[in-house]
Design a protein around this motif. Structure first.
Motif, PDB file in Angstrom:
ATOM      1  N   ASP A   8      85.989  52.927  42.358  1.00 53.94           N
ATOM      2  CA  ASP A   8      85.726  54.061  41.470  1.00 53.94           C
ATOM      3  C   ASP A   8      84.718  55.063  42.029  1.00 53.94           C
ATOM      4  O   ASP A   8      83.751  55.413  41.361  1.00 53.94           O
ATOM      5  N   PRO A   9      84.959  55.592  43.221  1.00 53.64           N
ATOM      6  CA  PRO A   9      84.049  56.622  43.740  1.00 53.64           C
ATOM      7  C   PRO A   9      84.227  57.976  43.068  1.00 53.64           C
ATOM      8  O   PRO A   9      83.320  58.806  43.115  1.00 53.64           O
ATOM      9  N   ALA A  26      78.325  61.961  47.933  1.00 54.45           N
ATOM     10  CA  ALA A  26      77.185  61.452  48.693  1.00 54.45           C
ATOM     11  C   ALA A  26      77.005  59.960  48.470  1.00 54.45           C
ATOM     12  O   ALA A  26      76.633  59.225  49.402  1.00 54.45           O
ATOM     13  N   ALA A  27      77.279  59.497  47.247  1.00 51.91           N
ATOM     14  CA  ALA A  27      77.149  58.070  46.963  1.00 51.91           C
ATOM     15  C   ALA A  27      78.162  57.256  47.756  1.00 51.91           C
ATOM     16  O   ALA A  27      77.840  56.193  48.307  1.00 51.91           O
ATOM     17  N   SER A 213      81.066  50.805  40.044  1.00 53.96           N
ATOM     18  CA  SER A 213      81.398  52.081  40.669  1.00 53.96           C
ATOM     19  C   SER A 213      80.296  52.470  41.650  1.00 53.96           C
ATOM     20  O   SER A 213      79.126  52.118  41.459  1.00 53.96           O
ATOM     21  N   THR A 214      80.672  53.209  42.679  1.00 53.75           N
ATOM     22  CA  THR A 214      79.652  53.795  43.549  1.00 53.75           C
ATOM     23  C   THR A 214      79.062  55.062  42.943  1.00 53.75           C
ATOM     24  O   THR A 214      78.134  55.649  43.513  1.00 53.75           O
ATOM     25  N   ALA A 215      79.576  55.496  41.775  1.00 50.60           N
ATOM     26  CA  ALA A 215      79.128  56.757  41.172  1.00 50.60           C
ATOM     27  C   ALA A 215      78.230  56.517  39.962  1.00 50.60           C
ATOM     28  O   ALA A 215      77.027  56.807  40.001  1.00 50.60           O
ATOM     29  N   PRO A 235      74.025  52.096  41.772  1.00 48.11           N
ATOM     30  CA  PRO A 235      75.409  51.727  42.067  1.00 48.11           C
ATOM     31  C   PRO A 235      75.456  50.544  43.033  1.00 48.11           C
ATOM     32  O   PRO A 235      74.419  50.073  43.521  1.00 48.11           O
ATOM     33  N   GLY A 236      76.654  50.083  43.319  1.00 48.29           N
ATOM     34  CA  GLY A 236      76.755  48.950  44.219  1.00 48.29           C
ATOM     35  C   GLY A 236      78.188  48.655  44.607  1.00 48.29           C
ATOM     36  O   GLY A 236      79.107  49.436  44.330  1.00 48.29           O
TER      37      GLY A 236
END
Length: 264
Positions: A8-9, A26-27, A213-215, A235-236
């Motif tokens: 889920d970026p 960026a994340a 999610s990374t977001a 995030p992770g």
């Protein structure tokens, strides 16, 4: 074997913030850099859907640029925010993706652990569906190598997680999907995204994991009258290690933190 799981970026065109709030691009770039810095390196990276926020060509062009430095092999599936044909076109150089229809695939070349992707998305809708055709395909794919350790990945989790506004958008047909999984004990994990949180539950005789999610993180609000909400929590991603005695899963926060200190 080490398998990293991103999810889920929600990539936007360069210069555009996700939901007008967070620099999701960026994340994701930070996640790629963190994966590239791992020692040992992941043998494989899975991206379990919602690669793009709006499913446009510009979204996918940005995503491919961000993902390009990734050192480990990448396997992708679409989510409810992805547009299936634009997704297929954007990743047309990924030879494991089928040329037509749902983006199911069984990756026999992924190493000691086989990866099976089940595309349960429904174009234009946010919930998923493990329908009869998808289940028949999965049953046949699992039967091809019944003794080989396998992970099955799909975007929407096929369970109720206790957050009402997330449960509306789960993958329907979960009981039938669990029955298929239960007939194949070589399935080490069922890996999902979608909920922007880490969740664990027994499912079909194995363990189902959802990746953060990374977001953003969707708020954990079990009350029936709770309104949808998100937070900019750290995030992770997940990191799964397969050994002959079984699979171990770690949650890895994204970012740099004080340390290392000389104690454990």
């Amino acid at each position: 074997m080490w398998i990293a799981q991103l999810s889920d970026p929600h990539v936007r065109p360069a210069g555009t913030l996700y939901q007008g709030v967070v620099d999701a691009n960026a994340a994701l770039a930070a996640a790629v850099a963190q994966l590239n810095a791992l020692d040992p390196q992941p043998d494989l990276v899975l991206l379990t859907g919602d690669v793009a926020e709006a499913g446009t060509a510009a979204d996918y062009a940005a995503a491919r640029t961000i993902l390009a430095p990734l050192r480990a092999p990448l396997r992708v599936i679409p989510g409810n925010h992805d547009e299936r044909e634009a997704f297929r076109l954007a990743f047309r150089d990924h030879g494991y993706l089928p040329a037509a229809g749902p983006l199911h695939y069984a990756d026999a070349a992924s190493g000691p652990v086989r990866v099976i992707a089940l595309d349960v998305t429904i174009p234009g809708l946010h919930h998923g569906e493990a329908d009869a055709a998808a289940l028949a395909w999965l049953e046949a794919a699992l039967a091809e190598a019944p003794g080989r350790p396998t992970v099955v990945m799909l975007h929407q989790p096929p369970i109720e997680c206790g957050v009402p506004y997330l449960d509306l958008y789960r993958c329907h047909g979960g009981a039938a999907l669990a029955a298929v999984i239960a007939r194949h004990p070589a399935v080490e994990r069922v890996l999902c995204g979608h909920v922007h949180r880490t969740m664990l539950r027994r499912f079909g005789g194995t363990l189902l994991c959802t990746a953060p999610s990374t977001a953003t993180a969707i708020a954990l609000q079990p009350r029936g009258d709770a309104r949808p909400a998100s937070f900019l929590e750290p995030p992770g991603f997940l990191l799964h290690q397969w050994r002959p005695e079984g699979m171990l899963t770690h949650h890895v926060p994204l970012g740099r933190f004080p340390g290392p200190y000389p104690f454990a």
